[in-house]
Structure formats: structure tokens, C-alpha cells
Enzyme design. Structure first.
Site, PDB file in Angstrom:
ATOM      1  N   ARG A 193     -14.218  12.772  12.015  1.00 20.99           N
ATOM      2  CA  ARG A 193     -14.849  11.802  11.111  1.00 20.99           C
ATOM      3  C   ARG A 193     -15.322  10.549  11.850  1.00 20.99           C
ATOM      4  O   ARG A 193     -16.023   9.733  11.258  1.00 20.99           O
ATOM      5  CB  ARG A 193     -13.884  11.418   9.991  1.00 20.99           C
ATOM      6  CG  ARG A 193     -13.658  12.560   8.995  1.00 20.99           C
ATOM      7  CD  ARG A 193     -12.793  12.134   7.814  1.00 20.99           C
ATOM      8  NE  ARG A 193     -12.797  13.113   6.749  1.00 20.99           N
ATOM      9  CZ  ARG A 193     -11.783  13.961   6.483  1.00 20.99           C
ATOM     10  NH1 ARG A 193     -10.691  13.957   7.229  1.00 20.99           N
ATOM     11  NH2 ARG A 193     -11.864  14.818   5.479  1.00 20.99           N
ATOM     12  N   GLN A 242       0.995  15.834   7.875  1.00 19.99           N
ATOM     13  CA  GLN A 242       0.667  17.257   7.831  1.00 19.99           C
ATOM     14  C   GLN A 242       1.688  18.070   8.635  1.00 19.99           C
ATOM     15  O   GLN A 242       2.164  19.108   8.174  1.00 19.99           O
ATOM     16  CB  GLN A 242      -0.741  17.465   8.401  1.00 19.99           C
ATOM     17  CG  GLN A 242      -1.136  18.912   8.568  1.00 19.99           C
ATOM     18  CD  GLN A 242      -2.612  19.053   8.857  1.00 19.99           C
ATOM     19  OE1 GLN A 242      -3.428  18.962   7.949  1.00 19.99           O
ATOM     20  NE2 GLN A 242      -2.976  19.267  10.099  1.00 19.99           N
ATOM     21  N   GLY A 281      -9.208  16.261  21.164  1.00 21.89           N
ATOM     22  CA  GLY A 281      -7.923  16.377  20.474  1.00 21.89           C
ATOM     23  C   GLY A 281      -7.617  17.835  20.174  1.00 21.89           C
ATOM     24  O   GLY A 281      -6.524  18.346  20.475  1.00 21.89           O
ATOM     25  N   HIS A 282      -8.604  18.531  19.597  1.00 16.99           N
ATOM     26  CA  HIS A 282      -8.428  19.968  19.331  1.00 16.99           C
ATOM     27  C   HIS A 282      -8.183  20.729  20.633  1.00 16.99           C
ATOM     28  O   HIS A 282      -7.356  21.644  20.700  1.00 16.99           O
ATOM     29  CB  HIS A 282      -9.675  20.545  18.663  1.00 16.99           C
ATOM     30  CG  HIS A 282     -10.008  19.941  17.327  1.00 16.99           C
ATOM     31  ND1 HIS A 282     -11.125  19.168  17.126  1.00 16.99           N
ATOM     32  CD2 HIS A 282      -9.380  20.003  16.134  1.00 16.99           C
ATOM     33  CE1 HIS A 282     -11.176  18.782  15.864  1.00 16.99           C
ATOM     34  NE2 HIS A 282     -10.133  19.273  15.232  1.00 16.99           N
TER      35      HIS A 282
HETATM   36  P1  AMP Z   1      -8.803  19.037  11.848  1.00 13.10           P
HETATM   37  O1  AMP Z   1      -9.889  19.867  12.437  1.00 13.10           O
HETATM   38  O2  AMP Z   1      -9.137  17.593  11.750  1.00 13.10           O
HETATM   39  O3  AMP Z   1      -8.224  19.620  10.606  1.00 13.10           O
HETATM   40  O4  AMP Z   1      -7.629  19.086  12.907  1.00 13.10           O
HETATM   41  C1  AMP Z   1      -7.114  20.311  13.370  1.00 13.10           C
HETATM   42  C2  AMP Z   1      -5.897  20.054  14.195  1.00 13.10           C
HETATM   43  O5  AMP Z   1      -6.224  19.184  15.273  1.00 13.10           O
HETATM   44  C3  AMP Z   1      -4.788  19.340  13.394  1.00 13.10           C
HETATM   45  O6  AMP Z   1      -3.535  19.873  13.761  1.00 13.10           O
HETATM   46  C4  AMP Z   1      -4.937  17.912  13.831  1.00 13.10           C
HETATM   47  O7  AMP Z   1      -3.738  17.169  13.752  1.00 13.10           O
HETATM   48  C5  AMP Z   1      -5.352  18.091  15.286  1.00 13.10           C
HETATM   49  N1  AMP Z   1      -6.016  16.889  15.782  1.00 13.10           N
HETATM   50  C6  AMP Z   1      -7.053  16.230  15.203  1.00 13.10           C
HETATM   51  N2  AMP Z   1      -7.359  15.121  15.916  1.00 13.10           N
HETATM   52  C7  AMP Z   1      -6.492  15.080  16.964  1.00 13.10           C
HETATM   53  C8  AMP Z   1      -6.285  14.185  18.052  1.00 13.10           C
HETATM   54  N3  AMP Z   1      -7.036  13.090  18.207  1.00 13.10           N
HETATM   55  N4  AMP Z   1      -5.292  14.459  18.926  1.00 13.10           N
HETATM   56  C9  AMP Z   1      -4.521  15.563  18.772  1.00 13.10           C
HETATM   57  N5  AMP Z   1      -4.665  16.457  17.765  1.00 13.10           N
HETATM   58  C10 AMP Z   1      -5.635  16.217  16.876  1.00 13.10           C
END
Ligand code: AMP
Length: 280
Positions: free
Chosen positions: A187, A153, A36-37
Site C-alpha cells: 500500500r 495476523q 518484505g515478501h
Molecule cells: P500481504 O501480501 O500484504 O498480505 O503480506 C503477505 C505476507 O507478507 C504477510 O505475512 C505479511 O506480514 C508479510 N509482509 C508484508 N510486508 C512485510 C514487510 N515489510 N516485512 C516482512 N513481511 C512483510
């Protein structure tokens, strides 16, 4: 790839990129990077000549009793992912480097953050908006990429950037999912194998709700009730909220249309997962 943990070298490296007429893209994360990242990094690459990824587990956005201490941290693996994906600068500050010991200023968005997770996690979006505002000021990106996975967010950040006149374009990238539809999340690794198998119910239920919209259902309350019931039928998952909200304001709606997103938060013991689906 340049890796820095302090703000001064960060500013110098970004200034050098600008001197070379590069546009700057920022991908803020809390690390434990997954596909995702990586999709956000790819999106940033497509929009900017110099891509900055920040990794910072921001204490300000965790409430008391939440998983700040337990939150997975994998800095070496994350650096490898960034290197492989062609990130230009990896910014990994520590808490003391980012927040003065007696910091006393917050950024507070009060519309998009009022419901959904904002209502259940007091202070969460203030923590998010504050750290993102700081990152915007430190990196001064032309474009910043966020995941649609964190629907609320994105809405909060869009409003903050607009309301405070940050000269940055906010891009939302689609949610990347596992083969069974579960939204990728740092998570997810908290789940044992059986819980993980059952977690597919979340996306399956969102899809079923979207299907009833496509079949002509317009009553938001009925669709959300069915969505919640479906998820509750799959223990250990328990719905925290299932709501239909306007995509821009995050306010609940009574009737479904293409501007609406269905958003859920689901608990399984101490684990809390969120997901959403646009009806567009
Ligand atoms: P986090 O590390 O969880 O704070 O996420 C950092 C960024 O990655 C945020 O903009 C999230 O929305 C994005 N993100 C997290 N999981 C996914 C996913 N499965 N698909 C796309 N973006 C994601």
C-alpha cells in the site's frame, strides 16, 4: 517453477514433492511482491525443500468501503520475483476457484483478533483465518511463514493453528523496512512523494517510544499517548490507534515489559498503514 491456479494440480505437485521426501513451506501473500515478501520466501527456503507462494487478494478480508478493487495487482512482475527467488510452486487462484459461490463456513478466532485492527475492521480476521485455513488444507505445509509486520495476523494464525490442530509450524519473519524505517507494504505506493517522505514519522515515533521504555518508563498509557502525539504532529498522518499489547494474546497492558509490543495504525486520507515494534 510450477505455476498453477487450480487446487487439483496444486495438490498433485505438492504430493510429488512429498514423494521426493521434501518438506513443504508456504508463504501466503496478496501479491505486489516487495522485499518484505521476498524475505519470507528466503525464510521458507531455509526451512523447507519445496517452497509454495500463494498470491490471492482475498475478498473475504476486505470490509465495505475498503480498497479491494484498488488493491495493486502485478501478477507478471510477481511471477518473475518468485522465479528469481527460487520458488518451487506459485499458486494464483481466482476467487471462483477458491470459494464456492454459496460458501457458508468461516473460521473465527476470538481472542487475539478482538482489539487493534480487529476492532476497527469487523470481519477482517475472520476473512484472514478462513483463507489461511483453506490454504493450509490445500497445501498441507510443514511450515508457513508470515511477516511480523502484521503482528496481530501472526497472533491470530498461531492461535488458529494451535486451536484447530493444524499440523503446521508457524514462523514469523522480521519486518523489512525502507531506508528511512518505513515498513515495506504493497500500500506504500498509494502515497505521493511528500506523504511518503513524511511517513518516516511512524517508525521514528515507535523507536522513540521504545527508547523511553529502555530509559525506564513503564506506564503504557503515557508511552502510547506520546506515540500518538508524535504521529499526529506530522500531517496528513493521523493516529487510528497506538496501543501496548501482550505479544501472545494481543490484549492491552497497563505496564510495559519485554513481552509487550507497541502497535499503531495510521491514516492519511484514504490510506491506512500499520506498524509495530517489540520491546524485547
Ligand atoms: P500481504 O501480501 O500484504 O498480505 O503480506 C503477505 C505476507 O507478507 C504477510 O505475512 C505479511 O506480514 C508479510 N509482509 C508484508 N510486508 C512485510 C514487510 N515489510 N516485512 C516482512 N513481511 C512483510
Amino acid at each position: 517453477m510450477i505455476t498453477v491456479s487450480a487446487v487439483e494440480p496444486l495438490r498433485r505437485a505438492v504430493a510429488a514433492a512429498r514423494d521426493n521426501r521434501k518438506t513443504v513451506g508456504l508463504v501466503p501473500t496478496m501479491g505486489c511482491l516487495h522485499d518484505g515478501h521476498r524475505s519470507l520466501i528466503t525464510a521458507a527456503r531455509g526451512q523447507a525443500g519445496f517452497v509454495v507462494v500463494s498470491i490471492f487478494v482475498n475478498p473475504l478480508q476486505f470490509g465495505p468501503g475498503e480498497d479491494l478493487e484498488r488493491y495493486p495487482r502485478t501478477p507478471e512482475a510477481d511471477a518473475e520475483v518468485c522465479l528469481r527467488d527460487g520458488v518451487d510452486l506459485l499458486f494464483m487462484p481466482d476467487t471462483a476457484g477458491l470459494y464456492a459461490a454459496d460458501h457458508s463456513t468461516r473460521v473465527d478466532e476470538s481472542m487475539a483478533s478482538s482489539g487493534l485492527c480487529g476492532a476497527r475492521r469487523p470481519g477482517h480476521f475472520t476473512g484472514v483465518a478462513t483463507v489461511v485455513a483453506k490454504l493450509f488444507n490445500m497445501v498441507q505445509p510443514d511450515v508457513a511463514v508470515f511477516g511480523q509486520k502484521d503482528l496481530q495476523q501472526v497472533a491470530v494464525i498461531r492461535r488458529m493453528a494451535r486451536d484447530l490442530s493444524f499440523p503446521v509450524r508457524i514462523v514469523a519473519a522480521p519486518t523489512v523496512r525502507e531506508h528511512d524505517g518505513l515498513a515495506m507494504s504493497s500500500r506504500n505506493r498509494y502515497m505521493d512523494a511528500e506523504t511518503r517522505r513524511r511517513a518516516a514519522v511512524i517508525y521514528r515515533s515507535l523507536q522513540a517510544a521504545a527508547e523511553s521504555f529502555r530509559d525506564g518508563e513503564r506506564d503504557a498509557a503515557r508511552v502510547c499517548r506520546e506515540l500518538a502525539d508524535r504521529i499526529n504532529q506530522q500531517p496528513p498522518f493521523q493516529i487510528e490507534y497506538a496501543e501496548a499489547v501482550d505479544r501472545g494474546t494481543m490484549q492491552p497492558v497497563a505496564r510495559l515489559d519485554e513481552r509487550v509490543c507497541l502497535a499503531v495504525a495510521v491514516r492519511a486520507g484514504a490510506l491506512r498503514l500499520i506498524d509495530n515494534l517489540s520491546l524485547a
